[in-house]
Design a protein around this motif. Sequence first.
Motif: not given
Length: 566
Positions: A418-424, A429-433, A440-441, A449-450
């Motif tokens: 579960r932690a690995t899936e959330a990290e991925a 998400l960061y790559d898309a940004i 970003v707005n 993200i939170a």
Amino acid sequence: MTSAALRRDEDEAPVVATARAALYLRVSTGRQAESDLSIPDQRRQIEGYCLSRGWEVAAEFVEPGNTATDDRRPAFQAMIDAAMVKPPAFNVILVHSFSRFFRDQFQFEFYVRKLAKNGVKLVSITQDLGDDPMSVMMRQIMTLFDEYQSKENGKHTLRAMKENARQGFWNGARAPIGYRVVAAGERGAKIKKKLEIDPIQAETVRRIYRMALNGVDNKGPMGLKSIATWLNENNIRTRDGGRWGLGAVHQVLTRTTYVGQHRFNTRDHKTKTPKPESEHAVMEVPAIVSEAEFEAVQRSLKARSPKMMAPMAVGGPTLLTGICFCACCGGAMTLRTGTSSIGREYRYYTCSTKARQGATGCPGITVPMDRLNEAVVDHLEARLLDPARLEALMDQILERRDEWVNQRREHVADLERRATEAEAKLKRLYDAIENGVIDVNDSSLKDRIAELTATRDQAKGDAERALAHIVKIGPAITPDSLRAFATALRKKLRNDDGTFARDQVRAVAQRVEVVSRKEVRIRGLRSELLRTLTAASGVEAAVLGVRAFEPKWRARNDSNVRPSDS
């Protein structure tokens, strides 16, 4: 009569006021409100009715998903409040049919008469009746049939929902903490749903059970208030991010869902009163805790309950208060004090039945407190905590050890996944940004993200804690370690000042029966004894969930009978 007189009479004739109508539109469920055309159709027909009669539409009240069997409806109450002002905002309430207004005949008539007193009339466009006695009777018959039909529909719907639960499908509402709702397939146009374990929240549930049985770091069982306080102080929140209270902790510890049996239809949805167990529908779900753990917690809660034992007996200093009984009548042995002729104070246990009713109620037994306390503790030390006897009791734990470890390791793997899936997901998400795919707005970006960060961090933390519990098990239990267990527990039975450790005694002896001044029977559950022994060594309490341990450890009359004065 002259034409002038006729004109004067026409000018003085009263003018009939145009009716001001309020439209009340209702459907029974939120699903109907979202997908059904009933409300727009009701509005169209009622507006056409007003137009044909020249009535003015003064207000509209829409109830998107509330039953008409009671008056707990926001739009309905707002309409009644507007109708009861003086003067009212409208003088007619229009509904498509009387069943839209109420499906309870008594309540229907109550509100119709209440409105009439303020000059407001209820009109159904499909059941247009007058005010004569015959029309009133017909209206009452119609509303009585509406009420009957509503109850019949409710009965058949509940029967279908109970059968749905028996087949293992979720009927709706929010899942209990520790579970999440997932799609389980389609049947026609309906998507069937089931409950599956939520690895993150399930670890919180397991932690609560561990604290109830052994406390934090095996320091002893904890009560509801202590558990709630510890969870809040350690920033372990409820699923909604709120703080834990006594009610929430008690619900977790008493809900049979966590042993794989979720109960549906346990309370009346109106009065909230419990229903007989025969009306419950049991839904099979994945278990989070073992049945033995659950039963042990229920016994602990029952023992702590003020209804079963006075708070003074649960938390008081007297060693045997609440667990000492007269073998003759079954009554409790209570502590009494007295003073000798030379002014020396002494304490003794005596039969409460004899103290209240005299020798006719029970011949009764009186035993000096110090002598009985010493006899009980001496016997526990010398006979029960014998390594050979303990080795026989621990055999079954060894068989369950590997099985339990494998289950816990699977649980850790689930949390790490579960932690690995959330990290991925966070990385994508960061790559898309960075690539400009996501603005970003975007207001929802920060919340997402939170959410993913919290999921990742909690899953990692729970995995580390679960792994630590596995490591705590330590080496295999051997005769040497059993002797160490016995030695450690013997020490715990007595405090440094020579007094007795009340909680430790109660952990291995749940009932002391005084037969005579020279004979005492000590009874206890094997599961409680084993839980105490393994807790002293750091062995996880969950491995103690073996039904075969339920019989009393007092196997023979001669092995645990202790003369009180020897």
